[in-house]
Design an enzyme around this catalytic site. Structure first.
Site, short mmCIF file in Angstrom:
data_model
loop_
_atom_site.label_atom_id
_atom_site.label_comp_id
_atom_site.label_asym_id
_atom_site.label_seq_id
_atom_site.Cartn_x
_atom_site.Cartn_y
_atom_site.Cartn_z
N HIS A 201 5.97 11.56 -10.90
CA HIS A 201 6.08 10.12 -10.72
C HIS A 201 7.10 9.52 -11.69
CE1 HIS A 201 4.78 6.30 -9.15
NE2 HIS A 201 4.53 5.84 -10.35
N CYS B 242 0.79 -1.24 0.00
CA CYS B 242 0.00 0.00 0.00
C CYS B 242 0.81 1.28 0.00
CB CYS B 242 -0.94 0.03 1.21
SG CYS B 242 -1.83 -1.51 1.52
N HIS C 42 0.30 7.44 -16.29
CA HIS C 42 1.31 6.51 -15.78
C HIS C 42 2.05 5.92 -16.98
CE1 HIS C 42 3.28 3.17 -13.75
NE2 HIS C 42 2.94 3.71 -12.59
N MET D 196 -6.85 1.30 -7.94
CA MET D 196 -6.80 0.61 -6.66
C MET D 196 -7.09 -0.87 -6.91
SD MET D 196 -6.66 0.54 -3.30
CE MET D 196 -7.35 -0.30 -1.86
N CYS E 161 1.60 3.78 -3.16
CA CYS E 161 0.61 4.72 -3.69
C CYS E 161 0.12 5.70 -2.64
CB CYS E 161 -0.58 3.97 -4.28
SG CYS E 161 -0.23 3.14 -5.84
N HIS E 162 -0.04 5.23 -1.39
CA HIS E 162 -0.65 6.07 -0.36
C HIS E 162 0.38 6.79 0.51
CE1 HIS E 162 -4.67 4.60 -1.27
NE2 HIS E 162 -4.20 3.37 -1.27
#
Length: 551
Positions: free
Chosen positions: A334, A54, A376, A95, A57-58
């Site tokens: 990113h 996790c 992305h 997600m 991304c978070h």
């Protein structure tokens, strides 16, 4: 609200409202009304799962970037049932459906729903003394081969991430045979080649870097180091006269980058990236280092700092008097890659829905371009559009669009640094897009789409006839695994000659996975690589393409 459509309307509003919430620095356990209880054992188990699945991304502090903010202010407003549904079902915006895919058990889904409602634990710092304790030179430089000792066509070698095994497989692109399986850090994110093509650098999400010498009789590790708690990026010096001399790696936690000796990985300089955000100009405690590329025009690294939205041009020619040029860009930088000339670097600011263009010759910002929902690109794809000339392309995590940006300011000045065309892919959840100078094909995966018909497949466009739409190919079916229900097809990668394209069929860690190789021209199956050691294969990096920034 596309990203949250699997939640209730009230839960979606609460989650969206928390996107700008401040990080919660507090104790491990909360003691408030409505906060589920956890035993210390459960809490520690959940911390491990969060790191592995996790945090990328978070964020370690859960303040969000590619994924939304999931600090307690947000998750407690959602409630246990809303959080659990989101973890279980995922979303078309990227997600993963952790529960329904079988990647997390029902017990683990319950565990994670309770965990993200707890206060955020304070992660430890990791400085130079900590790094030095992990640094190991396995084969000293003077003991390494003076000339190449194997018969491999190194340029057609592939470094393949075996995510859950914490390994990389070196696969011969000619014979399709595994040359060696090398123990690395957990979930290697990228493999990067030295300028000479001799050394392979891999970095795991646990911030462990392994240096592999491809000249050895059997290519293997010669040095290793751990630079933090979590990381994604590594790169080496490419400027003429500096080949193989300097390496750099960027941390997700602590937020910093580390400059190292290229041949031994000895850490030389640690630089923090904490600072003010580019837009609101407020302090951010977790500005993670995302992608790093090496300039071909100056002895510099292009370091992209995610949360604060700044590009750092780091001059490695004088580490004692380190010079860093800072370019204000857009938040949530990113991944990205160069245009076909190697001069312009295009990087996705994915949660800002933008692509930023940097001129690495003049060291200046060129343009910030609005695109789709969470671009992305991986490193993107360069090709000639029949109408608009040279373009660089990115797909999106959050929608089914593919964006073509003009990249020729000399012969197509009116089209340069603009979106010239938008294509339609399979659906939200695309991670990588790829082509090759010897190919007329543009390949797009869709591994994070919840629909098996899409995440089992890829879309391929003929770049000479973009108006004809794409062909959909079920790669998972070609693998012949027998049980590919939960498999996801990810990351097209070309061989050295550009006439084969390789795909990972990423199955559960307790199931058979595979690599499928297609003839790029005919789209026909050429080979399926299966082996018990190919556990959860994901990224694949061809030595030649990685060495020369070909994509």
């Amino acid at each position: 609200m596309f990203q949250f459509r699997l939640l209730t309307a009230a839960a979606a509003v609460a989650l969206a409202a928390g996107l700008s919430a401040a990080p919660a620095w507090s104790a491990d356990q909360a003691d408030g009304a409505g906060v589920p209880k956890m035993t210390p054992q459960e809490f520690n188990q959940a911390k491990d799962i969060f790191f592995e699945r996790c945090a990328g991304c978070h964020g370690v502090l859960r303040t969000g970037a590619t994924g939304p903010n999931i600090t307690p202010k947000v998750t407690r407003a959602l409630g246990y049932d809303g959080v659990k549904a989101f973890i279980n079902n995922g979303s078309p915006a990227g997600m993963p459906n952790w529960g329904t895919s079988g990647q997390l058990t029902p017990t683990q889904v319950d565990l994670m729903a309770r965990y993200v409602m707890q206060d955020v634990p304070q992660p430890p710092e990791f400085g130079l003394p900590d790094m030095m304790k992990t640094w190991k030179v396995i084969v000293p430089v003077d003991k390494r081969p003076k000339t190449k000792e194997n018969n491999l066509d190194i340029k057609n070698l592939f470094s393949v991430t075996l995510r859950d095994a914490g390994e990389v497989a070196l696969i011969d692109g000619d014979s399709k045979k595994i040359v060696n399986i090398i123990k690395t850090g957990y979930a290697v994110h990228i493999s990067r080649m030295s300028a000479s093509g001799r050394y392979l650098y891999v970095i795991g999400r646990d911030a462990k870097i392994d240096l592999i010498d491809l000249w050895m009789k059997v290519p293997d590790k010669v040095a290793e180091i751990k630079i933090g708690m979590e990381a994604r990026s590594v790169e080496t010096s490419k400027m003429k006269g500096w080949e193989d001399k300097i390496a750099i790696a960027g941390d997700y936690w602590p937020p910093q980058f580390v400059i190292m000796d290229g041949a031994t990985l000895k850490p030389l300089k640690v630089v923090s990236t904490r600072g003010m955000t580019v837009d609101t100009q407020v302090y951010h405690p977790e500005p993670r280092v995302a992608s790093i590329v090496a300039s071909h025009f100056h002895p510099e690294f292009v370091v992209n700092v995610k949360e604060i939205g700044k590009v750092k041009l780091v001059d490695y020619s004088d580490l004692q008097n380190l010079k860093i040029t800072t370019i204000d860009a857009a938040r949530y930088l990113h991944d990205g890659g160069f245009d076909r000339t190697g001069r312009y670097f295009l990087v996705a600011a994915n949660a800002s829905d933008k692509v930023v263009v940097i001129d690495t010759k003049t060291d200046k910002l060129v343009k910030i371009i609005e695109v789709g929902d969470k671009p992305h690109p991986g490193r993107g794809a360069n090709f000639i559009d029949p109408q608009y000339g040279p373009v660089w392309a990115t797909s999106d995590l959050g929608d089914d669009k593919v964006w073509l940006i003009g990249t020729d300011p000399v012969h197509h000045k009116d089209k340069a640094w603009k979106v010239v065309r938008t294509l339609t892919g399979l659906g939200g959840g695309a991670l990588f897009i790829k082509t090759n100078p010897h190919s007329h094909n543009l390949w797009i995966d869709d591994p994070l789409n919840p629909d098996p018909a899409d995440h089992h497949s890829v879309a391929v466009y003929d770049v000479r006839h973009l108006d004809k739409g794409f062909q959909k190919i079920d790669i998972a079916a070609l693998a012949g695994l027998g049980d590919e229900k939960d498999a996801r097809v990810v990351e097209p990668e070309y061989n050295e000659d550009g006439n084969e394209v390789w795909f990972s069929v990423w199955n559960g860690k307790d199931k058979q996975s595979a690599i499928v190789v297609l003839d790029d021209k005919t789209h026909k199956l050429k080979a399926v690589i299966k082996d018990p050691h190919l556990v959860t294969p994901t990224g694949k990096f061809n030595v030649y393409n990685t060495q020369y920034d070909i994509y």
